[in-house]
Design an enzyme around this catalytic site. Structure first.
Site, PDB file in Angstrom:
ATOM      1  N   PRO A 246      44.082  24.239 -62.650  1.00  0.00           N
ATOM      2  CA  PRO A 246      44.876  23.037 -62.399  1.00  0.00           C
ATOM      3  C   PRO A 246      44.064  21.752 -62.223  1.00  0.00           C
ATOM      4  O   PRO A 246      44.048  21.136 -61.149  1.00  0.00           O
ATOM      5  CB  PRO A 246      45.631  23.396 -61.122  1.00  0.00           C
ATOM      6  N   CYS A 247      43.423  21.306 -63.306  1.00  0.00           N
ATOM      7  CA  CYS A 247      42.667  20.058 -63.224  1.00  0.00           C
ATOM      8  C   CYS A 247      43.590  18.858 -63.014  1.00  0.00           C
ATOM      9  O   CYS A 247      43.133  17.782 -62.624  1.00  0.00           O
ATOM     10  CB  CYS A 247      41.800  19.869 -64.466  1.00  0.00           C
ATOM     11  N   HIS A 248      44.901  19.048 -63.243  1.00  0.00           N
ATOM     12  CA  HIS A 248      45.847  17.956 -63.003  1.00  0.00           C
ATOM     13  C   HIS A 248      45.994  17.648 -61.516  1.00  0.00           C
ATOM     14  O   HIS A 248      46.544  16.601 -61.159  1.00  0.00           O
ATOM     15  CB  HIS A 248      47.213  18.306 -63.604  1.00  0.00           C
TER      16      HIS A 248
END
Length: 279
Positions: A246-248
């Protein structure tokens, strides 16, 4: 997912982009609905069906003030925050069921030589995606605006691999994450090509709970590299697996959403959707 659902997300994504661009003017429901060529009634209904809440409440979750509050309250390390949240509801942590296995030096060096990679396209809540897997797990997942271009990007990641279009159990299980209760999922296995530093950063990203945000500096501190924020940012930008890693959930230290490989409007929508699910 039906084609109409994908079209609806595209309209919602456009609406979010408009609101972000005109945030200081505080555009109302009528104005946003007109921008996406819908009546206020239909826009309200479509948005509520997609997010589970009204546009007004959803936008409260994706505002900068929300992001700043999360950062201000996040005084614990990522691992401590993860332990505190544990298995509560939809905040079930990725690292409880996602396992990363790095590719061998030979697989890394020779661009996937001797690897057989299966891939497929699917609709998700946030648009069409391409997902690919080896015999060991998911090796690639990206949002797709054009199938031919997306497939070419996948092949560029593994120039010497063999490819076939086929949906396997690794891919199918990974796709469940967009709609199913996490507690009912089997472990999702990732088979990734990356340096030791990149793998360490990606493993740290997995520990960020749904509904929470962090910044590049905090990631750098969590891997005991406090002066490596820029390198951390590069590793995050090279994340080959959208959403599962989850780089978001990583934003700028000033609370701004920041850029995203697959579009900042999509990133904003994902953060807001997760915030709603976590409450």
């Amino acid at each position: 997912m039906r084609l109409q659902d994908n079209i609806n997300f595209q309209r919602i994504e456009e609406a979010i982009g408009y609101i972000r661009a005109n945030f200081k003017k505080q555009p109302g429901l009528d104005e946003v609905a007109e921008h996406v060529h819908l009546s206020p009634y239909h826009f309200q209904r479509m948005f509520s069906e997609w997010a589970g809440v009204s546009p007004k409440k959803f936008l409260q979750h994706i505002s900068t003030s929300y992001a700043k509050k999360l950062l201000k309250d996040n005084k614990a390390t990522l691992s401590e925050a993860s332990h505190e949240i544990g298995l509560s509801g939809t905040s079930r942590l990725h690292d409880l069921f996602i396992n990363i296995e790095g590719m061998t030096p030979a697989e890394y060096k020779y661009g996937g030589k001797n690897l057989n990679i299966s891939y497929s396209f699917a609709d998700s809540l946030f648009g069409e995606i391409i997902v690919a897997s080896t015999s060991k797990g998911i090796c690639y997942l990206a949002f797709s605006e054009n199938k031919a271009h997306s497939l070419n990007e996948l092949k560029n990641q593994f120039p010497n691999a063999e490819f076939d279009q086929h949906l396997d159990m690794f891919q199918q299980n990974a796709l469940f994450i967009f709609t199913h209760d996490w507690s009912k999922l089997s472990e999702i296995k990732l088979h990734l090509k990356g340096t030791d530093f990149q793998l360490k950063v990606w493993e740290t990203l997995i520990k960020i709970p749904e509904g929470s945000l962090t910044n590049y500096g905090q990631i750098a501190h969590s891997i005991n590299k406090p002066n490596a924020s820029r390198a951390v940012g590069t590793a995050i930008g090279n994340n080959p697996v959208a959403y599962l890693i989850p780089c978001h959930r990583v934003i700028q230290s000033n609370g701004n959403i920041g850029e995203y490989h697959w579009g900042s409007n999509r990133k904003t929508a994902m953060i807001g959707w997760e915030a709603v699910r976590s409450n």
